[in-house]
Design a protein around this motif. Structure first.
Motif, short mmCIF file in Angstrom:
data_model
loop_
_atom_site.label_atom_id
_atom_site.label_comp_id
_atom_site.label_asym_id
_atom_site.label_seq_id
_atom_site.Cartn_x
_atom_site.Cartn_y
_atom_site.Cartn_z
N UNK A 78 -0.08 -84.80 41.83
CA UNK A 78 1.18 -84.24 41.31
C UNK A 78 2.26 -85.30 41.11
N UNK A 79 2.04 -86.52 41.54
CA UNK A 79 2.99 -87.60 41.26
C UNK A 79 2.99 -87.99 39.78
N UNK A 80 1.92 -87.65 39.08
CA UNK A 80 1.79 -88.03 37.67
C UNK A 80 2.44 -87.00 36.76
N UNK A 81 3.14 -87.48 35.75
CA UNK A 81 3.80 -86.60 34.79
C UNK A 81 2.84 -86.25 33.66
N UNK A 82 3.11 -85.12 33.01
CA UNK A 82 2.34 -84.71 31.85
C UNK A 82 0.96 -84.20 32.14
N UNK A 83 0.73 -83.71 33.36
CA UNK A 83 -0.62 -83.23 33.73
C UNK A 83 -1.06 -82.05 32.87
N UNK A 84 -0.10 -81.21 32.46
CA UNK A 84 -0.46 -80.04 31.66
C UNK A 84 -0.93 -80.41 30.26
N UNK A 85 -0.66 -81.65 29.85
CA UNK A 85 -1.10 -82.09 28.52
C UNK A 85 -2.48 -82.75 28.57
N UNK A 86 -3.02 -82.90 29.77
CA UNK A 86 -4.35 -83.52 29.93
C UNK A 86 -5.41 -82.42 29.84
N UNK A 87 -6.29 -82.53 28.88
CA UNK A 87 -7.30 -81.47 28.67
C UNK A 87 -8.38 -81.50 29.74
N UNK A 88 -8.68 -82.69 30.28
CA UNK A 88 -9.73 -82.80 31.30
C UNK A 88 -9.30 -83.79 32.38
N UNK A 89 -9.03 -83.27 33.56
CA UNK A 89 -8.68 -84.14 34.68
C UNK A 89 -9.86 -85.03 35.05
N UNK A 90 -11.06 -84.50 34.92
CA UNK A 90 -12.27 -85.27 35.26
C UNK A 90 -12.38 -86.50 34.37
N UNK A 91 -12.21 -86.33 33.06
CA UNK A 91 -12.30 -87.46 32.14
C UNK A 91 -11.16 -88.45 32.37
N UNK A 92 -9.97 -87.92 32.63
CA UNK A 92 -8.82 -88.78 32.87
C UNK A 92 -9.04 -89.65 34.11
N UNK A 93 -9.63 -89.06 35.14
CA UNK A 93 -9.93 -89.82 36.35
C UNK A 93 -11.00 -90.88 36.08
N UNK A 94 -12.04 -90.49 35.35
CA UNK A 94 -13.13 -91.44 35.05
C UNK A 94 -12.61 -92.65 34.28
N UNK A 95 -11.63 -92.42 33.39
CA UNK A 95 -11.10 -93.51 32.58
C UNK A 95 -9.95 -94.25 33.27
N UNK A 96 -9.72 -93.93 34.56
CA UNK A 96 -8.78 -94.71 35.36
C UNK A 96 -7.33 -94.34 35.22
N UNK A 97 -7.01 -93.19 34.62
CA UNK A 97 -5.61 -92.80 34.44
C UNK A 97 -4.88 -92.63 35.77
N UNK A 98 -5.63 -92.20 36.80
CA UNK A 98 -5.00 -91.96 38.11
C UNK A 98 -5.29 -93.07 39.10
N UNK A 99 -5.99 -94.12 38.66
CA UNK A 99 -6.38 -95.17 39.59
C UNK A 99 -7.48 -94.67 40.51
#
Length: 423
Positions: free
Chosen positions: A397-418
């Motif tokens: 929840x520290x990250x902004x714009x989470x509702x605009x991310x279609x897949x948290x799984x893909x975002x994590x895999x690509x390193x968006x959250x570290x």
């Protein structure tokens, strides 16, 4: 240091709490790989997502989560968070043989200053008194040789009230009790006398024939409702052996195994005489199709069962314990020896069956992030190790714009959250 046996601290039984207690926050500093102050919070945000399954509402302004899931690369510090939880639980009742015995605390060791500084932790939790949620905060500042400071406070109003405050004066423990605490002068003196520099006030209090209501509430939570952590190397056989001694527990776990698609139809405990005495062992009955329209049954000892079967059995028994006791259970690397779908099944059952139990998990299995109907965003945390060797913990929840991310799984895999390996 002498520890109470785990079966005494938290045996396999459905403990009915006199007071409902839930953890709100664990804070720690200079412990293991965490150099700086670190906070793991179970306080729910304002989201209504999956609220009926995930959120415990103790009061209109007190909403706590049942589940926290920590992601991170290998050696990021995930397991050290589990170690912090287990250290706190064991520290409370640890009784040293003498005042020279060292406390088994490990400070951050990767710089010249931290290893010489004190470590600290605090646990914040709520206890229900009627329809009022009362917040307690237990805090400790300690070195390997002694407790520098130890306090227990609670909030009957906006202002904190002291239960006890412990400090060191001339290398001797000094304990002051709050004005609202009912305790005789003789009991105060005896607790202080028994409280060695390297033990908790709670450990000393447990050796004195007195009752302090405010301490009992905290002691109940810290010893009976913080369960021993489960790590990949934990031997879960003893939990299985205890489980099948009670019919309700046995039925629950059998149903668990069967719904999870194991072909186990029964579990039994048997005894065998050995040179060292009687040994209990567990037998697993498997039901298989005979090919003639019927079924055949075969019994095997634990030795012939898969690691996944044994781990599922042990985890199911401990999760049942936590649910029945409204307790806090930490599990490191939940995916160890388990199929991903089984992990999802365990979490789903826990959320549906628990009223106020709490579960802390670490995992590498990012498939959970793709299950939109399983986790809330405030369930998810990340652990990462900086270039200076210090671990950090931060929420999704520290990250902004989470509702605009279609897949948290893909975002994590690509390193968006570290919190992923830098390959």
């Amino acid at each position: 240091m002498l520890l109470l046996p785990e079966y005494l601290v938290f045996g396999f039984y459905m403990y009915l709490c006199e007071k409902t207690i839930d953890i709100a926050e664990i804070k720690f500093k200079n412990m293991f790989s965490f150099r700086d102050e670190t906070v793991l919070s179970f306080e729910a945000d304002k989201s209504k997502d999956l609220e009926s399954y995930h959120v415990v509402e103790l009061a209109p302004d007190v909403k706590l989560l049942k589940l926290a899931v920590i992601y991170g690369a290998n050696a990021s510090g995930k397991s050290n968070i589990i170690k912090v939880c287990d250290f706190i639980r064991s520290f409370i009742t640890c009784t040293p043989l003498n005042k020279a015995e060292l406390i088994k605390i490990v400070p951050f060791l990767l710089n010249r200053t931290s290893k010489e500084q004190a470590s600290e932790f605090s646990v914040s939790f709520y206890a229900m008194n009627g329809d009022k949620a009362i917040r307690y905060v237990y805090s400790v500042l300690l070195e390997t040789t002694h407790i520098v400071r130890e306090t227990l406070i609670y909030y009957l109003s906006q202002q904190p009230a002291t239960v006890f405050e412990r400090s060191m004066e001339n290398n001797v423990s000094s304990i002051k009790f709050g004005q609202k605490v009912k305790i005789s002068t003789a009991a105060k003196e005896e607790i202080t006398l028994k409280c060695l520099p390297n033990m908790s006030v709670f450990a000393a209090y447990m050796q004195v024939n007195t009752n302090i209501a405010e301490m009992e509430t905290a002691l109940q939570y810290l010893t009976k409702q913080m369960m021993p952590a489960i790590v990949p190397t934990s031997s879960l056989s003893r939990y299985a052996e205890e489980a099948i001694k009670k019919e309700t527990a046995k039925e629950y776990i059998l149903r668990y195994l069967q719904e999870a698609d194991f072909n186990i139809s029964n579990i039994s405990s048997k005894e065998q005489e050995t040179k060292k005495g009687v040994v209990n062992y567990t037998m697993y009955q498997h039901k298989v199709s005979s090919g003639l329209g019927g079924n055949d049954y075969y019994e095997f000892p634990e030795l012939y069962e898969s690691d996944g079967t044994i781990r599922t059995f042990g985890l199911a028994s401990q999760i049942q314990n936590s649910i029945g006791s409204n307790a806090f259970l930490a599990v490191d690397e939940i995916e160890s020896s388990l199929h991903p779908k089984l992990i999802e099944y365990m979490i789903e059952r826990f959320l549906k069956e628990s009223k106020q139990a709490q579960l802390l998990l670490t995992t590498h299995y990012d498939g959970l992030l793709g299950e939109e109907d399983l986790l809330r965003k405030d369930n998810i945390w990340f652990a990462e190790k900086n270039t200076d060797g210090a671990s950090v913990l931060y929420p999704l929840t520290d990250f902004k714009g989470l509702n605009r991310i279609s897949s948290l799984q893909k975002a994590y895999k690509f390193g968006k959250f570290g919190a992923v390996p830098n390959l």
